[in-house]
Structures are given as structure tokens and as C-alpha cells.
Design an enzyme around this catalytic site. Structure first.
Site, short mmCIF file in Angstrom:
data_model
loop_
_atom_site.label_atom_id
_atom_site.label_comp_id
_atom_site.label_asym_id
_atom_site.label_seq_id
_atom_site.Cartn_x
_atom_site.Cartn_y
_atom_site.Cartn_z
CG PHE A 1 -1.99 1.05 1.14
CD1 PHE A 1 -3.29 0.64 0.58
CD2 PHE A 1 -1.96 2.33 1.47
CE1 PHE A 1 -4.46 1.39 0.67
CE2 PHE A 1 -2.95 3.08 1.45
CZ PHE A 1 -4.12 2.65 0.74
CB THR B 1 4.30 7.08 3.48
OG1 THR B 1 3.43 6.94 4.39
CG2 THR B 1 5.50 7.83 4.03
N PRO C 1 8.22 11.21 0.61
CG PRO C 1 9.72 11.21 -0.88
CD PRO C 1 8.48 10.92 -0.71
CB ALA D 1 2.87 13.61 2.06
CB ILE E 1 6.57 1.06 -0.06
CG1 ILE E 1 5.96 2.64 -0.29
CG2 ILE E 1 5.32 0.07 -0.27
CD1 ILE E 1 5.14 3.19 0.23
NE ARG F 1 -4.18 4.89 12.36
CZ ARG F 1 -4.84 5.81 11.89
NH1 ARG F 1 -5.81 6.00 11.80
NH2 ARG F 1 -3.83 6.73 11.13
CB ILE G 1 14.78 -8.28 33.03
CG1 ILE G 1 13.54 -7.71 33.78
CG2 ILE G 1 14.81 -9.78 33.76
CD1 ILE G 1 12.40 -8.23 33.73
CD GLU H 1 -0.65 -0.22 9.16
OE1 GLU H 1 -1.62 -0.22 9.71
OE2 GLU H 1 0.13 -1.19 8.76
#
Length: 384
Positions: free
Chosen positions: A123, A126, A128, A130, A157, A243, A337, A363
Site C-alpha cells: 500500500f 507515504t 518523502p 507527506a 513502502i 491499526r 532484566i 500506520e
């Protein structure tokens, strides 16, 4: 809210757990070291139905519900987060976008091979300049007869190199802002599609992330997804499902970190006793387990609302925000730990710590989730 899982959901979870721990886990650290894309494992996952879980069988999927998908994805992430992100993008964003907004032609030609796992999808939203602000994207799609001509660069991507089909957003009308963005299904072998070099990432190293450059790339009008101007709506609605996927991945990685920590505390002796006897360590483990369970419940709540056909944008953002920040806290405690051993690549917590870091970013960053959540809360007049 307590979730009572059905026999079918438990069966899917058990199948995913067995596959993930027997097939994915043993070579996860080696893939992290070499960056080798897990193509053979992805093929096996396609055969098991994990690459199109929520798509009906008539389109090559399994017809499972979102809760089953969340359970399976968390198990895959527990074993190998790099493989899980490929599974998540394929299911939550690519397959669901085409299923919800595609024509019958799209479903037959593109969705079937995607849902069966024989072809990978990506998908491309996105750019550079935006990322969190997709309205500022500059990729254009100009109508030319029976084609659109795409020009622009997409960045970060997932599966950009390995995918055979890409959903691309581009501006078809600059004057309409978000309503001037459209979406297109583009075959990767289309002339004018250029794949950039894989990014050298901090984590998720076995999942390829690249630029995709479009130079006078001609896409048939029939490959437009939805109507002109639907691209932003498609992206935002399918990111809601994505999400939930990120939240599930976060739960899986966090659970792996907790389990590794518990095992280590029962083996490590200091000051004449196992460190699992120290109150400070026990409280860390208690906090880790509690946070994981809270994130799991938020994730299942969002998945359940989606399965019921209810609005779930708010719940998806809450789950993504809390779970992604939780996994960063839990993996940091797991590393602490383990002490010095946690800083060494021979121990899985080092990889888990690096893999977890991006979950608060992609995302929709944590900051974007807080905007989404606060907008919903402040607009809801029923609360006051």
C-alpha cells in the site's frame, strides 16, 4: 470486558501458534541478521490461509473474523515480527481495501491471488514530504483517455520490493484537497514503476521497505479503486483495520519479551539466589504482564466492534496507541532484566527491543492517534 473465544477462534490461534513457533521462530534471529525476506514461509502461510484471513472463500480467503485474525497475527509476531508486518499489511490494508472498494473484476483479477498468498501486496501512501499529513502528497494521476498517468515517489513502502500488486494513492484534482485524492491498483511489472533500494532499518530487518517511484506509469482506468476522489477515504478507513493489526503485533512481541524474561529470571543466580526471588524483578514482571493484558483486551475490543459492523475508529486508535507504547516499555524492561546479556544479539530480547520501536510510528504515529482519539471524545455530546 472479558472475551470468551469460540472453539473456531481457539483452533485458529492454536494452529498459528504451532506454525509460528515451529517454523518461524527457529530462524527469526538469522533472518534479522541477514535481512533475508521470508518468502518460503510466506508461501506456507498462504497455504494455511493466513494471508487473506478475513476475505470470503469465493475470493480465495478464509472467511475468518477479525478476532481470529488478531489472535493469529499476535502469534506470528511472537515468533517473527518481520513476518508479521507482511501478514498485517496483506490482510488489513491491501486485501480489505480491494474487498471493500473494488469491483468484481478487481476481486477476480487481484484479490484472489492476494488472499490465497500467491501474490504479495503493498500500500503506497507515504511520500518523502507527506507522512502524517497525506493530503500533502504530491504524486499525481492525470487522465489520458482510458488510462491514468502516474508520476511521483512513495516512501517507506512495506513489501515494496517483494510485492506484485500495489495500491497507490495519487492526486487527480489538486483543488479538492483530500477529496481530490484517488486510489489505483498497479501491477509492479507495469512500465514506469521503479523500485528503490531496501532501507537499512533498525528493526523488522527481514521485511523489505523501499521507495516506489512512478515515472509516466500508465494505469488503466478500470484499475482505479473506487471513484475519483475516494482515495483518502479508502486509505483512512483501511488504516483503521491496519491499526488493529499493529496493536496485535505489539501484543505478540511484548508477550515474547515477557516470556523470555520469565525464563531468564528462573535461570539467573545473583547474590546466592535466583533473580526471580527479588521483589524489584517480580514487580517489573507484574507490570509487564498487566500492561500486555490491558493491550490485548483493547485490541480484542476493537476487533469485536469491527466484526459486529460497528464504528471502530476510536477503539482502533486507542488499541494502537496503547499497545504500541506498551510494547516499547515492556521490551525495555525485558532488556533491563537481562542486564548485559540483553544488549547482545545472541538473546532474543535485543531483537524484540529493536523491532518494537517502529510500532509507535507506522500506520499513524502515537501523536496522530491522540488527535484521532481526542477528536472523537470532544465531538461526542453523549458524554456530557
Amino acid at each position: 470486558m472479558t472475551f470468551w473465544l469460540t472453539d473456531e477462534q481457539l483452533m485458529i490461534q492454536a494452529m498459528a501458534r504451532e506454525f509460528a513457533r515451529k517454523v518461524l521462530a527457529p530462524t527469526a534471529m538469522e533472518r534479522d541478521r541477514t535481512g533475508q525476506f521470508p518468502i518460503e514461509n510466506i508461501k506456507k502461510m498462504g497455504e494455511l490461509g493466513f494471508m487473506g484471513m478475513m476475505i470470503p472463500p469465493e475470493y480465495g480467503g478464509e472467511g475468518a473474523d477479525t478476532v481470529s485474525y488478531v489472535l493469529a497475527l499476535a502469534e506470528v509476531a511472537y515468533a517473527c515480527a518481520s513476518t508479521a508486518v507482511v501478514m498485517s499489511v496483506q490482510n488489513s490494508i491491501v486485501c480489505e481495501s480491494i474487498y471493500r472498494y473494488g469491483t468484481e473484476h478487481h476481486k477476480q483479477q487481484f484479490l484472489k491471488p492476494l488472499a490465497s498468498g500467491s501474490v504479495l501486496g503493498a500500500f503506497a501512501l507515504t511520500e518523502p514530504h507527506a507522512g502524517s499529513d497525506p493530503v500533502s502528497q504530491s504524486t499525481t494521476a492525470v487522465r489520458d483517455g482510458n488510462h491514468y498517468v502516474l508520476n511521483g515517489t512513495k516512501r517507506f513502502i512495506t513489501s515494496g520490493k517483494s510485492a506484485g500488486i500495489v495500491i497507490v494513492t495519487a492526486k487527480t484534482d489538486e483543488s479538492k484537497k483530500h477529496e481530490g485524492i484517488s486510489a489505483f491498483i498497479v501491477k509492479k511489472d507495469t512500465p514506469g514503476v521503479i523500485v528503490g533500494k531496501p532501507e537499512n532499518k533498525m528493526g523488522l530487518c527481514a521485511s523489505d521497505t523501499t521507495d516506489l517511484v512512478f515515472e509516466n506509469c500508465r494505469v488503466p482506468v478500470e484499475n482505479r479503486l473506487g471513484e475519483e476522489g475516494d482515495g483518502f477515504k479508502i486509505a483512512m478507513s483501511c488504516l483503521d483495520g491496519g491499526r488493529i493489526g499493529i496493536a496485535a503485533q505489539s501484543v505478540g512481541v511484548a508477550q515474547a519479551a515477557l516470556d523470555a524474561s520469565v525464563k531468564y529470571t528462573k535461570q539467573r543466580n545473583q547474590f546466592g539466589q535466583l533473580i526471580s526471588k527479588f521483589q524489584g524483578i517480580r514487580w517489573m514482571i507484574a507490570d509487564m504482564a498487566t500492561e500486555i493484558e490491558a493491550a490485548r483486551q483493547l485490541t480484542l475490543a476493537a476487533a469485536t466492534r469491527k466484526d459486529r459492523g460497528e464504528k471502530f475508529t476510536l477503539q482502533a486508535s486507542m488499541a494502537k496507541l496503547y499497545a504500541s507504547e506498551m510494547v516499547n516499555r515492556v521490551t525495555a524492561k525485558a532488556l533491563q532484566i537481562h542486564g548485559g546479556y540483553g544488549f547482545i544479539k545472541d538473546y532474543s530480547v535485543e531483537r524484540l527491543y529493536r523491532d518494537a520501536r517502529v510500532f509507535t510510528i507506522y500506520e499513524g504515529t502515537s501523536e496522530i492517534q491522540r488527535i484521532v482519539i481526542s477528536n472523537h471524545i470532544l465531538k461526542d455530546k453523549r458524554r456530557f
